[in-house]
Design an enzyme around this catalytic site. Sequence first.
Site: not given
Length: 278
Positions: A50, A61
């Site tokens: 990824e 995040d």
Amino acid sequence: MTTRISARFTDLAAAGRPGLVTFITAGDPDFATSLALLKALPAAGADVIELGVPFTDPMADGPAIQAAGLRALKAGQTLAKTLDLVRAFRDGDGVTPIVLMGYFNPIYVYGVPRFLADAKAAGVDGLIVVDLPPEEDDELCLPALAAGLDFIRLATPTTDDGRLPAVLAQTAGFVYYVSITGITGSATPDADLVSAAVARIKRHTDLPVAVGFGVRTPEQAAAIAKGADGVVVGSALVEAVRASLDENGAATSRTVADVETLVRQLADAVRGVRRGAA
């Protein structure tokens, strides 16, 4: 249609083992080092990569990946340069699946048709766009599938059986199960709860299920791997990058080596988990 992602998970199932999915941020801490990291990952044991697309407002995040994105943006990383990274990686690796993970805004600004064409040409295999729910499939998901890119959807501990069919309807490649509620790297997942959740998802789909968010150590990766088709590790790797930088935030001779070492340890742990061949 068989993509690199589906081919890789088919091979993993035939080998009777789960896969290791590694996340790094494109352009962190600079383009050249990021490319060196990308090229080092498969040999160190990454089965799927990824590649995070830096964004100024990464709401899903945690601090480690937020900081990585800011370092990359400061170094001049853009979506176009992220596609350049993939293109350069493909010069030497035509088999390792690459998934771009990020947010819709940079893609929207780039232009969806142009982005999909350029991503496919660069060698991208799939997309994870965390802020596009199934209700917005016309924006990117359906065009991506038509362009031959897997669109990978997130399922979470709060995705109940009523919601799962909508989440899974257009998902391709694999399902990404978020093992905790919250942001990346913010807590440690419970392996037993994760295994039960993966089993529940698999009652709704034949797709592989990879588990991420909060997996930091080889021991945690092995525990999660017992109940999943893949284990995703991200924050621990970008933190290894950060810890290797000098006082000015520049890469050192340790940067690639430290990440390689951690990936090898994670891969050894995940590959030590065996299951019957599918």
